[in-house]
Write an enzyme that holds these catalytic residues in place. Sequence first.
Site, PDB file in Angstrom:
ATOM      1  N   ARG A 165       0.824  -1.203   0.000  1.00  0.00           N
ATOM      2  CA  ARG A 165       0.000   0.000   0.000  1.00  0.00           C
ATOM      3  C   ARG A 165       0.866   1.264   0.000  1.00  0.00           C
ATOM      4  O   ARG A 165       0.514   2.256  -0.624  1.00  0.00           O
ATOM      5  CB  ARG A 165      -0.946  -0.022   1.197  1.00  0.00           C
ATOM      6  CG  ARG A 165      -1.824  -1.284   1.155  1.00  0.00           C
ATOM      7  CD  ARG A 165      -3.063  -1.162   1.947  1.00  0.00           C
ATOM      8  NE  ARG A 165      -3.827  -0.035   1.491  1.00  0.00           N
ATOM      9  CZ  ARG A 165      -4.582   0.713   2.277  1.00  0.00           C
ATOM     10  NH1 ARG A 165      -4.673   0.434   3.553  1.00  0.00           N
ATOM     11  NH2 ARG A 165      -5.251   1.720   1.790  1.00  0.00           N
ATOM     12  N   ASP A 194      -3.572   7.831   3.124  1.00  0.00           N
ATOM     13  CA  ASP A 194      -2.741   8.400   2.063  1.00  0.00           C
ATOM     14  C   ASP A 194      -2.487   9.892   2.341  1.00  0.00           C
ATOM     15  O   ASP A 194      -3.179  10.505   3.153  1.00  0.00           O
ATOM     16  CB  ASP A 194      -3.423   8.191   0.689  1.00  0.00           C
ATOM     17  CG  ASP A 194      -4.735   8.980   0.558  1.00  0.00           C
ATOM     18  OD1 ASP A 194      -4.709  10.219   0.702  1.00  0.00           O
ATOM     19  OD2 ASP A 194      -5.797   8.361   0.326  1.00  0.00           O
ATOM     20  N   HIS A 238      -7.188   7.648  11.214  1.00  0.00           N
ATOM     21  CA  HIS A 238      -6.743   6.257  11.108  1.00  0.00           C
ATOM     22  C   HIS A 238      -5.237   6.150  10.833  1.00  0.00           C
ATOM     23  O   HIS A 238      -4.763   5.101  10.401  1.00  0.00           O
ATOM     24  CB  HIS A 238      -7.526   5.517  10.022  1.00  0.00           C
ATOM     25  CG  HIS A 238      -8.970   5.272  10.396  1.00  0.00           C
ATOM     26  ND1 HIS A 238      -9.910   4.802   9.506  1.00  0.00           N
ATOM     27  CD2 HIS A 238      -9.629   5.433  11.565  1.00  0.00           C
ATOM     28  CE1 HIS A 238     -11.090   4.692  10.117  1.00  0.00           C
ATOM     29  NE2 HIS A 238     -10.941   5.085  11.364  1.00  0.00           N
ATOM     30  N   CYS A 251       6.704   2.593  16.460  1.00  0.00           N
ATOM     31  CA  CYS A 251       7.340   1.484  17.177  1.00  0.00           C
ATOM     32  C   CYS A 251       6.342   0.923  18.187  1.00  0.00           C
ATOM     33  O   CYS A 251       5.865   1.645  19.064  1.00  0.00           O
ATOM     34  CB  CYS A 251       8.613   1.946  17.879  1.00  0.00           C
ATOM     35  SG  CYS A 251       9.303   0.634  18.920  1.00  0.00           S
ATOM     36  N   CYS A 254      14.236  -0.089  16.177  1.00  0.00           N
ATOM     37  CA  CYS A 254      13.664   1.243  16.381  1.00  0.00           C
ATOM     38  C   CYS A 254      14.797   2.218  16.697  1.00  0.00           C
ATOM     39  O   CYS A 254      15.654   1.922  17.533  1.00  0.00           O
ATOM     40  CB  CYS A 254      12.660   1.207  17.540  1.00  0.00           C
ATOM     41  SG  CYS A 254      12.122   2.850  18.074  1.00  0.00           S
ATOM     42  N   GLY A 286     -17.314  10.214   0.423  1.00  0.00           N
ATOM     43  CA  GLY A 286     -16.610   9.000  -0.029  1.00  0.00           C
ATOM     44  C   GLY A 286     -16.355   7.981   1.052  1.00  0.00           C
ATOM     45  O   GLY A 286     -15.320   7.330   1.075  1.00  0.00           O
ATOM     46  N   SER A 320     -18.262   4.652   3.298  1.00  0.00           N
ATOM     47  CA  SER A 320     -19.416   3.749   3.295  1.00  0.00           C
ATOM     48  C   SER A 320     -20.222   3.850   4.587  1.00  0.00           C
ATOM     49  O   SER A 320     -21.312   3.291   4.676  1.00  0.00           O
ATOM     50  CB  SER A 320     -18.949   2.305   3.087  1.00  0.00           C
ATOM     51  OG  SER A 320     -18.048   1.943   4.111  1.00  0.00           O
TER      52      SER A 320
HETATM   53  N1  APR Z   1     -16.551   9.215  -5.492  1.00  0.00           N
HETATM   54  C1  APR Z   1     -17.268   9.216  -4.348  1.00  0.00           C
HETATM   55  N2  APR Z   1     -17.488   8.109  -3.611  1.00  0.00           N
HETATM   56  C2  APR Z   1     -16.937   6.966  -4.039  1.00  0.00           C
HETATM   57  C3  APR Z   1     -16.170   6.884  -5.210  1.00  0.00           C
HETATM   58  C4  APR Z   1     -15.982   8.068  -5.965  1.00  0.00           C
HETATM   59  N3  APR Z   1     -15.276   8.118  -7.087  1.00  0.00           N
HETATM   60  N4  APR Z   1     -15.775   5.596  -5.377  1.00  0.00           N
HETATM   61  C5  APR Z   1     -16.271   4.905  -4.356  1.00  0.00           C
HETATM   62  N5  APR Z   1     -16.989   5.724  -3.538  1.00  0.00           N
HETATM   63  C6  APR Z   1     -17.708   5.387  -2.299  1.00  0.00           C
HETATM   64  C7  APR Z   1     -18.231   3.984  -2.259  1.00  0.00           C
HETATM   65  O1  APR Z   1     -19.523   3.929  -2.841  1.00  0.00           O
HETATM   66  C8  APR Z   1     -18.269   3.697  -0.764  1.00  0.00           C
HETATM   67  O2  APR Z   1     -19.501   4.080  -0.189  1.00  0.00           O
HETATM   68  O3  APR Z   1     -16.771   5.480  -1.244  1.00  0.00           O
HETATM   69  C9  APR Z   1     -17.155   4.589  -0.201  1.00  0.00           C
HETATM   70  C10 APR Z   1     -15.913   3.840   0.243  1.00  0.00           C
HETATM   71  O4  APR Z   1     -16.243   3.033   1.341  1.00  0.00           O
HETATM   72  P1  APR Z   1     -15.166   2.044   2.001  1.00  0.00           P
HETATM   73  O5  APR Z   1     -14.461   1.274   0.947  1.00  0.00           O
HETATM   74  O6  APR Z   1     -15.844   1.292   3.069  1.00  0.00           O
HETATM   75  O7  APR Z   1     -14.076   3.052   2.628  1.00  0.00           O
HETATM   76  P2  APR Z   1     -14.160   3.885   3.977  1.00  0.00           P
HETATM   77  O8  APR Z   1     -15.547   4.271   4.300  1.00  0.00           O
HETATM   78  O9  APR Z   1     -13.127   4.942   3.894  1.00  0.00           O
HETATM   79  O10 APR Z   1     -13.675   2.810   5.039  1.00  0.00           O
HETATM   80  C11 APR Z   1     -13.569   3.180   6.383  1.00  0.00           C
HETATM   81  O11 APR Z   1     -12.592   1.103   6.939  1.00  0.00           O
HETATM   82  O12 APR Z   1     -11.189  -0.683   6.523  1.00  0.00           O
HETATM   83  C12 APR Z   1     -11.331   0.513   7.168  1.00  0.00           C
HETATM   84  O13 APR Z   1      -9.581   1.751   8.001  1.00  0.00           O
HETATM   85  C13 APR Z   1     -10.273   1.514   6.810  1.00  0.00           C
HETATM   86  O14 APR Z   1     -10.450   3.910   6.845  1.00  0.00           O
HETATM   87  C14 APR Z   1     -11.049   2.722   6.380  1.00  0.00           C
HETATM   88  C15 APR Z   1     -12.405   2.493   7.025  1.00  0.00           C
END
Ligand code: APR
Length: 234
Positions: free
Chosen positions: A59, A94, A109, A117, A136, A176, A178
């Site tokens: 990553r 990122d 996060h 460490c 470390c 962005g 979920s």
């Molecule tokens: N524009 C806007 N939304 C988008 C796009 C896009 N181009 N592409 C995808 N998405 C949406 C998806 O529909 C989804 O609802 O972004 C969301 C991403 O959700 P996840 O993959 O679950 O990511 P996130 O919510 O950041 O996850 C939370 O989970 O695994 C852990 O630590 C990790 O920080 C992360 C946390």
Amino acid sequence: MPSYERIVILTGAGLSAESGLSTFRDKDGIWAKHKIEDVATPEAFTRDPERVLEFYNTRRKGAAGVKPNAAHEALARLEKEHPGAVLTVTQNIDPLHEMAGTRWLIHMHGEILKSLCAHCGAREPWKNDLTTGLLCKSCGKPGGMRPDVVWFGEMPYAMEEIYAALGACDLFISIGTSGTVYPAAGFVMEVRSAGAHTVELNLEPSEGASMFAQVIHGPATKVVPAFVDELLGK
Ligand code: APR
């Protein structure tokens, strides 16, 4: 659009998707290829540190060449041009928000470009692979060098500062994400009870979409710059 004095923005993997970074829970997302319990828990690091470090080494390499997209840039512009306070809280590890110019930023996060460490808690910028043989620099012990990312079962960073900002904000924008991972998924309820306006900007309705007063669906590079323009009265 009313004028807001204190804005809190929460971002997730969907914000960086159009920069070329995978999301977690989409069909071909990271958690479709790896099991969380194998690579993203403290227990996994104890059981099989090589596997965990390898996952994050990949990553880190993936994040090396990426650039902020129009959505990151729009959020940096909002912070710069909005007369009130704008705090960005990201779940992303990122560096794209800071590369776009966002200054008041919390990586709740953690950050892929830092090491932590596990023995002494020392953090430092880290661009190369992490391996189990590394010592470390602070405590000299081997075997504890891990990425500075918050794993499942660990407490996200800066929660006190985040909850203080949520309690005082009049606009909360979730972008962005979920809405499945707590505590971030609970922020919308927190701000609603404090009376703030709530907006979701996401490709599709998130798990928590019904909790938002306003929802705008579409790719971040389209909907975020448009929403920022509206906020800035452009
Ligand atoms: N524009 C806007 N939304 C988008 C796009 C896009 N181009 N592409 C995808 N998405 C949406 C998806 O529909 C989804 O609802 O972004 C969301 C991403 O959700 P996840 O993959 O679950 O990511 P996130 O919510 O950041 O996850 C939370 O989970 O695994 C852990 O630590 C990790 O920080 C992360 C946390």
